[in-house]
Every structure is written in structure tokens, then in C-alpha cells.
Design a protein around this motif. Structure first.
Motif, PDB file in Angstrom:
ATOM      1  N   ILE A   1       0.836  -1.200   0.000  1.00 21.84           N
ATOM      2  CA  ILE A   1       0.000   0.000   0.000  1.00 21.84           C
ATOM      3  C   ILE A   1       0.872   1.253   0.000  1.00 21.84           C
ATOM      4  O   ILE A   1       0.630   2.205  -0.746  1.00 21.84           O
ATOM      5  N   ALA A   2       1.908   1.237   0.819  1.00 20.23           N
ATOM      6  CA  ALA A   2       2.783   2.407   0.959  1.00 20.23           C
ATOM      7  C   ALA A   2       3.478   2.761  -0.345  1.00 20.23           C
ATOM      8  O   ALA A   2       3.526   3.938  -0.737  1.00 20.23           O
ATOM      9  N   VAL A   3       4.036   1.764  -1.027  1.00 20.66           N
ATOM     10  CA  VAL A   3       4.779   2.073  -2.251  1.00 20.66           C
ATOM     11  C   VAL A   3       3.844   2.564  -3.351  1.00 20.66           C
ATOM     12  O   VAL A   3       4.213   3.446  -4.150  1.00 20.66           O
ATOM     13  N   LEU A   4       2.630   2.033  -3.399  1.00 21.35           N
ATOM     14  CA  LEU A   4       1.685   2.483  -4.422  1.00 21.35           C
ATOM     15  C   LEU A   4       1.265   3.933  -4.172  1.00 21.35           C
ATOM     16  O   LEU A   4       1.179   4.733  -5.114  1.00 21.35           O
ATOM     17  N   LEU A   5       1.019   4.275  -2.922  1.00 18.26           N
ATOM     18  CA  LEU A   5       0.644   5.654  -2.612  1.00 18.26           C
ATOM     19  C   LEU A   5       1.820   6.606  -2.800  1.00 18.26           C
ATOM     20  O   LEU A   5       1.647   7.735  -3.271  1.00 18.26           O
ATOM     21  N   GLY A   6       3.023   6.147  -2.447  1.00 20.51           N
ATOM     22  CA  GLY A   6       4.201   6.976  -2.661  1.00 20.51           C
ATOM     23  C   GLY A   6       4.456   7.242  -4.129  1.00 20.51           C
ATOM     24  O   GLY A   6       4.755   8.374  -4.533  1.00 20.51           O
ATOM     25  N   LEU A   7       4.333   6.221  -4.951  1.00 17.76           N
ATOM     26  CA  LEU A   7       4.501   6.398  -6.399  1.00 17.76           C
ATOM     27  C   LEU A   7       3.412   7.287  -6.988  1.00 17.76           C
ATOM     28  O   LEU A   7       3.622   7.964  -7.991  1.00 17.76           O
ATOM     29  N   SER A   8       2.249   7.297  -6.320  1.00 19.97           N
ATOM     30  CA  SER A   8       1.122   8.105  -6.807  1.00 19.97           C
ATOM     31  C   SER A   8       1.248   9.579  -6.451  1.00 19.97           C
ATOM     32  O   SER A   8       0.379  10.380  -6.824  1.00 19.97           O
ATOM     33  N   GLY A   9       2.288   9.922  -5.697  1.00 22.40           N
ATOM     34  CA  GLY A   9       2.499  11.319  -5.350  1.00 22.40           C
ATOM     35  C   GLY A   9       1.837  11.766  -4.070  1.00 22.40           C
ATOM     36  O   GLY A   9       1.802  12.962  -3.758  1.00 22.40           O
TER      37      GLY A   9
ATOM     38  N   ASP B   1      -5.334  11.815   3.298  1.00 26.03           N
ATOM     39  CA  ASP B   1      -6.541  11.473   4.047  1.00 26.03           C
ATOM     40  C   ASP B   1      -6.536   9.970   4.355  1.00 26.03           C
ATOM     41  O   ASP B   1      -6.645   9.145   3.442  1.00 26.03           O
ATOM     42  N   VAL B   2      -6.416   9.618   5.649  1.00 25.04           N
ATOM     43  CA  VAL B   2      -6.286   8.207   6.005  1.00 25.04           C
ATOM     44  C   VAL B   2      -7.525   7.404   5.631  1.00 25.04           C
ATOM     45  O   VAL B   2      -7.445   6.189   5.428  1.00 25.04           O
ATOM     46  N   SER B   3      -8.668   8.053   5.511  1.00 24.38           N
ATOM     47  CA  SER B   3      -9.883   7.328   5.127  1.00 24.38           C
ATOM     48  C   SER B   3      -9.859   6.893   3.667  1.00 24.38           C
ATOM     49  O   SER B   3     -10.666   6.066   3.247  1.00 24.38           O
ATOM     50  N   GLN B   4      -8.927   7.443   2.884  1.00 22.33           N
ATOM     51  CA  GLN B   4      -8.840   7.123   1.460  1.00 22.33           C
ATOM     52  C   GLN B   4      -7.720   6.143   1.136  1.00 22.33           C
ATOM     53  O   GLN B   4      -7.495   5.832  -0.045  1.00 22.33           O
ATOM     54  N   VAL B   5      -7.023   5.644   2.153  1.00 23.03           N
ATOM     55  CA  VAL B   5      -5.911   4.722   1.901  1.00 23.03           C
ATOM     56  C   VAL B   5      -6.383   3.490   1.140  1.00 23.03           C
ATOM     57  O   VAL B   5      -5.884   3.168   0.050  1.00 23.03           O
ATOM     58  N   MET B   6      -7.323   2.766   1.714  1.00 23.23           N
ATOM     59  CA  MET B   6      -7.796   1.529   1.085  1.00 23.23           C
ATOM     60  C   MET B   6      -8.538   1.783  -0.232  1.00 23.23           C
ATOM     61  O   MET B   6      -8.293   1.089  -1.222  1.00 23.23           O
TER      62      MET B   6
ATOM     63  N   LEU C   1      -9.816  -4.832  13.993  1.00 25.09           N
ATOM     64  CA  LEU C   1      -8.681  -4.359  13.212  1.00 25.09           C
ATOM     65  C   LEU C   1      -8.610  -5.085  11.870  1.00 25.09           C
ATOM     66  O   LEU C   1      -8.969  -6.263  11.774  1.00 25.09           O
ATOM     67  N   PRO C   2      -8.148  -4.406  10.829  1.00 28.49           N
ATOM     68  CA  PRO C   2      -8.041  -5.036   9.513  1.00 28.49           C
ATOM     69  C   PRO C   2      -6.899  -6.046   9.462  1.00 28.49           C
ATOM     70  O   PRO C   2      -6.016  -6.049  10.325  1.00 28.49           O
ATOM     71  N   GLY C   3      -6.914  -6.920   8.470  1.00 25.42           N
ATOM     72  CA  GLY C   3      -5.788  -7.812   8.241  1.00 25.42           C
ATOM     73  C   GLY C   3      -6.087  -9.284   8.346  1.00 25.42           C
ATOM     74  O   GLY C   3      -5.283 -10.108   7.917  1.00 25.42           O
ATOM     75  N   GLY C   4      -7.225  -9.659   8.919  1.00 27.23           N
ATOM     76  CA  GLY C   4      -7.597 -11.069   8.933  1.00 27.23           C
ATOM     77  C   GLY C   4      -7.419 -11.789  10.247  1.00 27.23           C
ATOM     78  O   GLY C   4      -7.859 -12.937  10.385  1.00 27.23           O
TER      79      GLY C   4
ATOM     80  N   ALA D   1      -2.482   0.177  13.722  1.00 23.24           N
ATOM     81  CA  ALA D   1      -2.814  -1.052  13.012  1.00 23.24           C
ATOM     82  C   ALA D   1      -3.932  -0.851  11.999  1.00 23.24           C
ATOM     83  O   ALA D   1      -4.120  -1.680  11.093  1.00 23.24           O
ATOM     84  N   SER D   2      -4.675   0.261  12.137  1.00 22.64           N
ATOM     85  CA  SER D   2      -5.793   0.556  11.238  1.00 22.64           C
ATOM     86  C   SER D   2      -5.423   1.565  10.160  1.00 22.64           C
ATOM     87  O   SER D   2      -6.299   2.196   9.573  1.00 22.64           O
ATOM     88  N   PHE D   3      -4.134   1.714   9.890  1.00 27.48           N
ATOM     89  CA  PHE D   3      -3.649   2.679   8.904  1.00 27.48           C
ATOM     90  C   PHE D   3      -4.070   4.102   9.287  1.00 27.48           C
ATOM     91  O   PHE D   3      -4.392   4.914   8.425  1.00 27.48           O
TER      92      PHE D   3
END
Length: 475
Positions: free
Chosen positions: A68-76, A83-88, A233-236, A292-294
Motif C-alpha cells: 500500500i505504501a509504495v503504491l501511494l508513494g509512487l502516486s504522489g 486522508d487516512v480514510s482514502q488509503v484503502m 482491526l483489519p488484516g484477517g 494497526a488501522s492505517f
């Protein structure tokens, strides 16, 4: 030779959970790679980007949100402001659309399954947390860069010609606890005052203090939100959040709509030992459940240990009537100097040293800061930091399912309580008779880290991580 120069804002960074080394660091690495493409004037000609995750970033990457981090970082996007609510939602859109808007402006095709590779059986020698970005250009050329996330959100390249931080002339260069103590004795300054003097090499003191208070504002918001958010919490792993339930029990079901009135109500709850213990645990749980919830947290000095220092600081504010800007600044400044000593002479990366490098270091930072703020001498503050780390030596990092949840969240409560206990012991002791110095325990911690089996270093290959049967989603 002097080591890297570390500012208070390197030890305390605002970001998004769940891991400073596996989320914030790779995010910053991705941003750095995009900037490299811009600086070399090839950004517009990029047609494809591949991401290769090695070692610990591969083995626990999904659980720690590295993908998730690398995709958002590459996205600028930036972890301080996004906005943490928009991460997922944003990451899911990238996956389903098969498109990535590089740097926020240049759209390219992207396949999550084929272009983001988890190389579980490959590690690079410089550091266990390695990521390589490959950009393929329209003229058939390619650019490849490898970055290492070395803990606490710090990112380097193996052959960097520059240090992690720019060189400045510090008023009091400090690499070891002995050097810190010498500076304090020579000047009569407290540890926090040494830090504030050094910070002037980077910026005016007023800006440093304002920056620390912004850090504290994020901490307050994180604690309050964590203490008022129910759910799983997310993740399974299906871990249920506990801080909100503890908070309701402590306040007998009463609700308070803002931080200030809430803390006032907590303070009015009394000074019973069990009640204070519950409060400290609740504060620590709240932060790391948010982590843990991003959620938005502060590295202290890492995300996995982000609850220890906030919990102890909140304890100091709540039960020692210390809700004053100057006292908050003093606490954070003193804590940062102790953390920097560990960073310079050992590690704050669990992938290098196990959880002693995260919970242990944060506990030492909190213990030293609390001791100074409660009126302890400089020697007592360093003694408290030594006591806290001494009783974390050998602590492994064995996250179940590769998630920063079990045992990570509860460990923050333990680190916070140990920090308070260490401070109390130091305040009741004569530090001149101490048998172990802080520098000695830092050295012992680093030797222990080097001797520790790799399966106990954030790989989820040993310890508790292999004792609990799981059916988590595949990478």
C-alpha cells in the motif's frame, strides 16, 4: 568520527501506520524514486514501473502495508497529509483499474500481481528492508534504484554519497550517553535544553517548539480517536479493539466530545494504582490500534512502538498536572536525544534487532524523559533509560501473520509501564552507584541484535508467529 546528526523531527515523524520501517520508509523511498525520475528528465517517458520487495519487506510486507505504501508513494501522495480514510479505496482503485498515476500526473498501466513482486527468498546484504524500483522508458532504456528502510522512517541507498541528514554545526555534538553527560555537566543544562540548543543549528528555537507542539497535537488526536473507536482491526486476525471499551469502563459510560474535557474527566477519576495502570494501558492501546488501522500516528521512534511515549507523556500530563506547552516540549526533546543515541550506536529497526530495538528503545526514551520532567538529574534520567532497556534486552519481533497487532499492540502497554517503573526507580536511586551505564546497555543491545536469529527479526518465521494457526489472505 562523528556519526549522523539527528534532529528531534527525525526521531518523531508524522505518518500513517502500521510500520515506520515497512510503511513509512517504503513510502518515502517511492517518493524519492519519483523525484529521481523528475530530476533526470525522464518522468514523462516512463511506461512501466516494477517494484521488488526483498527480505523482511517481502515476508511481512502485506501485513505491514508495504504494498500500500509504495503504491501511494509512487502516486504522489504524502503520509503527513494524505486522508487516512482514502488509503484503502485508492489502493483498491489502482488494483481494479490497472492504472497508476505516477507522481499524481502521469498515468501508466500497472498490474499489482505482475509488477509488485514479493521476493520472499531473496535478501540484500546491506539491510533486510530493501526495495528496488525499476522504471522502463519509451526509448527502451530503464532506470533502477534500490532503497533501504533502516527503521523509524529513515531511508538510505547503499552507495549514497550524502549522509542521511545534512551536515550542520551543532552547539553540542553528541554521539554517546557519556558525551551527553559531559555536555550537561560542563554547562549545567538539562538534556532537553541541550537538544533545543542543537536544534537551533537547523531552525530558530520558536520553529522547533512549534514543530514539537504539532507533533503533540497529532499524538493527542491519535489517543483520543483510538479511545473512542470500536471495531475489529483489519488484516484477517479479527483482533477486537479494546481501548474504547476500557475508556468507557473507566469513565462509567460517560462521553466527552473533545480531548480537553475527556482528559479532565480521566484526571478526576482518582489516583488509585489500578486506575492509573488502566489509563496508561488504554492510552498505549489506543495509539497502536490506530496504527494497526492505517491511522495517522507519530513515529516514537517507530510506528510499531508508537504507543509507548504517547502513553507515558499522557500519564505525565494527566497525573502530574503537566498540561503545559513547555513541559510537553521538554519531554519530547529529552526523549529524542536518548533515542538518537540508540540510533547512532545500535539500531531502531526490528528487522535488524528484534523488538528490543523498537519497544525497548521507546521505553528507554520515555523513561529518561519522564525522569527529567519529574525533577530528576541528568544522571538519573540516563539511569532510567538504562533500566528500561536493560529489561527489554533480547525481546524478539515475531508478529503473528506479519501484522503489527499480536503481540505488538500489547507490548506498547508493557513498554510504557516499564518506562514509568524505571523512572521511579531512578528517582529513588543514587546514579553515582549505578553498575551499568546507558552506553553499556546500548552496546549490549547491539551485540544481542547481531547474535539474534533472523527468524526473530520481523520475518514472522519464528516465535509466536509460528505458534498460532492462521488462514490469512494470500499475498
Amino acid at each position: 568520527m562523528a556519526q549522523e546528526q539527528i534532529s528531534v523531527f527525525d526521531m518523531f515523524k508524522i505518518g500513517i501506520g502500521p510500520s515506520s520501517s515497512h510503511t513509512l520508509g517504503p513510502w518515502r523511498a517511492a517518493q524519492r524514486f519519483v523525484q529521481k525520475l523528475v530530476d533526470t528528465a525522464v518522468f514523462e517517458s516512463v511506461q512501466q514501473v516494477n517494484i521488488l520487495l526483498y527480505g523482511s519487506l517481502a515476508k511481512t510486507g502485506v501485513g505491514h502495508g508495504t504494498d500500500i505504501a509504495v503504491l501511494l508513494g509512487l502516486s504522489g501522495d504524502d503520509p503527513v497529509t494524505f486522508d487516512v480514510s482514502q488509503v484503502m479505496p485508492k489502493v483498491e482503485h489502482i488494483k481494479t483499474a490497472g492504472k497508476l498515476v505516477l507522481g499524481g500526473s502521469h498515468q501508466i498501466d500497472f498490474s499489482y500481481e505482475e509488477q509488485l513482486l514479493f521476493l520472499f527468498d531473496q535478501s540484500l546484504p546491506f539491510h533486510p528492508n530493501a526495495v528496488t524500483f525499476q522504471a522502463f522508458l519509451a526509448d527502451s532504456k530503464a532506470i533502477s534504484e534500490t532503497y533501504y528502510s533502516i527503521g523509524g522512517g529513515f531511508v538510505v541507498q547503499e552507495n549514497d554519497s550524502e549522509t542521511v541528514l545534512s551536515e550542520v554545526d551543532l552547539a553540542f555534538p553528541v554521539d554517546t550517553a557519556q558525551q551527553l553527560m559531559s555536555a550537561c555537566m560542563r554547562t549545567g543544562l538539562k538534556i532537553s535544553e541541550i537538544v533545543l540548543e542543537n536544534e537551533c543549528a537547523w531552525r530558530p528555537e520558536s520553529e522547533t517548539k512549534d514543530g514539537i507542539l504539532r507533533i503533540f497535537q497529532t499524538i493527542k488526536e491519535c489517543i483520543y480517536k483510538g479511545c473512542h473507536t470500536d471495531g475489529v482491526l483489519p488484516g484477517g486476525l479479527h483482533v477486537e479493539r479494546r481501548a474504547a471499551k476500557m475508556n468507557k469502563r473507566m469513565l462509567k459510560g460517560r462521553e466527552y466530545k473533545d480531548y480537553d474535557t475527556w482528559i479532565d474527566a480521566i484526571r478526576q477519576g482518582g489516583r488509585d494504582f489500578g486506575y492509573i495502570l488502566d489509563c496508561v494501558s488504554c492510552f498505549a492501546l489506543a495509539v497502536n490500534e490506530e496504527n494497526a488501522s492505517f491511522g495517522r500516528v507519530v513515529t516514537a521512534p517507530t510506528n510499531g512502538a508508537a504507543g509507548v511515549i504517547p502513553a507515558v507523556l499522557q500519564y505525565y500530563i494527566t497525573f502530574h498536572d503537566a498540561y503545559e506547552d513547555d513541559k510537553v516540549i521538554q519531554f519530547v526533546a529529552a526523549a529524542s536525544e536518548i533515542g538518537s543515541i540508540f540510533k547512532k550506536n545500535a539500531t531502531i529497526s526490528a528487522a535488524m534487532g528484534g523488538c528490543q530495538a523498537e519497544i525497548g528503545v521507546s521505553s528507554a526514551m520515555a523513561a529518561g524523559a519522564l525522569t527529567e520532567c519529574l525533577g530528576g538529574s541528568q544522571r538519573q534520567a540516563l539511569m532510567a533509560a538504562e533500566i528500561a532497556m536493560e529489561h527489554h534486552l533480547g525481546l524478539t519481533c515475531d508478529p503473528i501473520g506479519g501484522l503489527v497487532q499480536i503481540p505488538c499492540i500489547e507490548r506498547n502497554t508493557m513498554g510504557a509501564i516499564k518506562a514509568i517503573t524505571a523512572a521511579q526507580l531512578a528517582l529513588q536511586s543514587n546514579p553515582d552507584k549505578a553498575k551499568v551505564s546507558l552506553d553499556a546497555v546500548v552496546s549490549a543491545m547491539w551485540e544481542t541484535a547481531q547474535d539474534m536469529n533472523v527468524k526473530y527479526k520481523e520475518t514472522a518465521d519464528g516465535g509466536l508467529a509460528v505458534k498460532v494457526p492462521l488462514s490469512l489472505p494470500e499475498c
